[in-house]
Enzyme design. Structure first.
Site, PDB file in Angstrom:
ATOM      1  N   ARG A  58       0.816  -1.217   0.000  1.00 22.01           N
ATOM      2  CA  ARG A  58       0.000   0.000   0.000  1.00 22.01           C
ATOM      3  C   ARG A  58       0.850   1.267   0.000  1.00 22.01           C
ATOM      4  NH1 ARG A  58      -3.529  -0.549   4.641  1.00 22.01           N
ATOM      5  NH2 ARG A  58      -2.187   0.896   5.746  1.00 22.01           N
ATOM      6  N   TYR A 111     -13.144  22.857 -10.417  1.00 18.46           N
ATOM      7  CA  TYR A 111     -13.696  21.611 -10.971  1.00 18.46           C
ATOM      8  C   TYR A 111     -14.938  21.203 -10.161  1.00 18.46           C
ATOM      9  CZ  TYR A 111     -13.519  16.549 -12.132  1.00 18.46           C
ATOM     10  OH  TYR A 111     -13.804  15.269 -12.521  1.00 18.46           O
ATOM     11  N   ASP A 183      -5.009  22.820  -8.232  1.00 18.32           N
ATOM     12  CA  ASP A 183      -5.296  21.811  -9.251  1.00 18.32           C
ATOM     13  C   ASP A 183      -4.682  22.329 -10.551  1.00 18.32           C
ATOM     14  OD1 ASP A 183      -6.397  20.218 -11.264  1.00 18.32           O
ATOM     15  OD2 ASP A 183      -8.308  19.971 -10.220  1.00 18.32           O
ATOM     16  N   LYS A 208      -5.594  12.680 -17.187  1.00 18.18           N
ATOM     17  CA  LYS A 208      -5.702  13.515 -18.380  1.00 18.18           C
ATOM     18  C   LYS A 208      -4.409  13.405 -19.205  1.00 18.18           C
ATOM     19  CE  LYS A 208      -9.686  14.474 -16.693  1.00 18.18           C
ATOM     20  NZ  LYS A 208     -10.041  15.574 -15.812  1.00 18.18           N
TER      21      LYS A 208
HETATM   22  C1  LIG Z   1     -10.769  15.398 -14.562  1.00 22.35           C
HETATM   23  C2  LIG Z   1     -10.346  16.389 -13.558  1.00 22.35           C
HETATM   24  C3  LIG Z   1     -10.182  16.039 -12.224  1.00 22.35           C
HETATM   25  C4  LIG Z   1     -10.523  14.663 -11.703  1.00 22.35           C
HETATM   26  O1  LIG Z   1      -9.753  13.654 -12.250  1.00 22.35           O
HETATM   27  P1  LIG Z   1     -10.290  12.135 -12.199  1.00 22.35           P
HETATM   28  O2  LIG Z   1      -9.086  11.324 -12.450  1.00 22.35           O
HETATM   29  O3  LIG Z   1     -11.349  12.035 -13.235  1.00 22.35           O
HETATM   30  O4  LIG Z   1     -10.835  11.941 -10.820  1.00 22.35           O
HETATM   31  C5  LIG Z   1      -9.762  17.000 -11.342  1.00 22.35           C
HETATM   32  N1  LIG Z   1      -9.506  18.259 -11.750  1.00 22.35           N
HETATM   33  C6  LIG Z   1      -9.648  18.635 -13.022  1.00 22.35           C
HETATM   34  C7  LIG Z   1      -9.341  20.025 -13.405  1.00 22.35           C
HETATM   35  C8  LIG Z   1     -10.085  17.720 -13.966  1.00 22.35           C
HETATM   36  O5  LIG Z   1     -10.253  18.104 -15.222  1.00 22.35           O
END
Ligand SMILES: *Cc1c(COP(=O)(O)O)cnc(C)c1O
Length: 388
Positions: A58, A111, A183, A208
């Site tokens: 983990r 987000y 973020d 992404k």
């Molecule tokens: C897609 C996204 C997330 C979340 O990512 P996941 O892997 O889908 O949980 C967080 N912040 C932004 C800006 C995003 O575009």
């Protein structure tokens, strides 16, 4: 001697060690929970805090460590931790820093699911959350309270793409003893360096651009030395860990991040410029466009732009909106972005509490993939022409 290296070089050379794995170029997938020790002395040594040789699956393994090391170096941070999704990296970075009675300031353009976590979960834990105008900059000082613990930023904003003055807000937050969490999924550490700009914990939805092929979900949070022990403790206490096969896919994606992003940037900008000229488009939301309200901040702080942007269509009947999407041949209709393929999606009207979203017309999020940009322009233009 260690020569200084550009990020594109780091992407190729960091987070792998061929000698350790019989000459294999890539770090293999390590699957496992139990890690056996030869004897009790070795076992005791493993348990010492901060020992990079993990005592249990983990806490990571060589595959995990390879990706963490590469991301931490790219971000210019102290260390990174992997999470099973981008959202999980966002929420646990917040949970690492707050306690009951604290106050959190969050950008109004955050987000959506992060906003939902703040209003639904943080509030339930006795943490107050206020949202601020993404354009507030140093004006953030007026919203700081003695118990403000975290300022959460995301630039440009999800869905609406306002650029935020991160250094100005970080100065305000730090002067008041608060942490800054960002973020940074849009720019990736290739195009914006949060830690250099005053951010304490930088979050990536690796789902992404880092994974880059729409074939895995993963998140990563990178802390500076000051915030690391809190992030690491929270990740341990909440049992956050990532599956090694997904980590391997992220490592594989990472190696081509630089070349992919250059193409996403070029394709996105060419498409955005073409859409700006179309009569069905009221406004294009893309900070790399010279007329965009966030352009000056983007130029000052960012080294490039990704392929994700927004456009506001002229007010449209529902049937016409459906017709537009049916007509598109190269753009998939779906969530997420950052893969090699192009996507388009109508967005719900942004939920706002600090700066109302005043644009009339349908907000559409566009991800420019790695197709030939001329083909993307032709496809979107013909679909818009169809409903004109
Ligand atoms: C897609 C996204 C997330 C979340 O990512 P996941 O892997 O889908 O949980 C967080 N912040 C932004 C800006 C995003 O575009």
């Amino acid at each position: 001697m260690t020569l200084s290296r550009a990020p594109a070089t780091t992407l190729v050379h960091t987070g792998r060690d061929s000698q350790r794995f019989d000459g294999m170029v890539n770090t293999p997938v390590f699957r496992g929970s139990t890690i056996l020790a030869d004897n009790l002395t070795q076992w005791e040594a493993r348990k010492t805090p901060g020992n990079p040789m993990a005592s249990y699956g983990r806490f990571g393994n060589p595959t995990t460590r390879a990706l963490e090391q590469a991301i931490a170096q790219l971000e210019g941070g102290h260390r990174s931790w992997l999470f099973p999704s981008g959202l999980s990296a966002c929420t646990h970075s917040l949970l690492a820093l707050v306690q009951q009675g604290d106050h959190v300031l969050m950008t109004d353009s955050v987000y959506g699911p992060t906003r939902q976590f703040a209003t639904q979960v943080l509030s339930r834990l006795g943490v107050q959350v206020d949202f601020f105008d993404p354009l507030i900059g140093a004006g953030l000082s007026a919203l700081m309270r003695p118990n403000t613990r975290v300022v959460f930023v995301e630039s440009p904003g999800s869905a609406t793409f306002e650029m935020q003055d991160i250094p100005a807000m970080a100065d305000v937050a730090h002067a008041a003893g608060a942490w800054v969490v960002m973020d940074n999924t849009w720019a990736t550490p290739m195009f914006f360096k949060p830690v250099e700009h005053g951010v304490d914990i930088s979050v990536q939805a690796a789902t992404k651009y880092i994974v880059g092929h729409s074939d895995a979900l993963l998140g990563v949070a990178t802390a500076n030395a000051r915030a690391w022990h809190l992030l690491e403790k929270a990740a341990h206490d909440f049992g956050q860990t990532a599956g090694p096969d997904d980590v391997f896919l992220a490592l594989r994606g990472l190696r081509t991040l630089s070349v992919r992003l250059q193409q996403h940037w070029a394709n996105g900008l060419q498409l955005a410029q073409a859409l700006q000229a179309h009569p069905m488009v009221r406004r294009v939301l893309h900070p790399a466009l010279p007329g965009d309200p966030g352009h000056a901040v983007w130029r000052r702080d960012c080294l490039g732009a990704s392929g994700l942007f927004g456009m506001v269509l002229q007010p449209l009947s529902q049937p016409n909106l459906h017709r537009f999407f049916e007509r598109l041949e190269l753009f998939g209709i779906g969530l997420s972005w950052g893969g090699y393929e192009s996507l388009a999606l109508p967005m719900d009207r942004p939920v706002r509490s600090a700066r109302p979203w005043v644009e009339e017309g349908v907000l559409v999020r566009v991800h420019a993939g790695l197709e030939c940009a001329d083909d993307l322009v032709r496809d979107m233009t013909q679909a818009l022409d169809h409903i004109s």
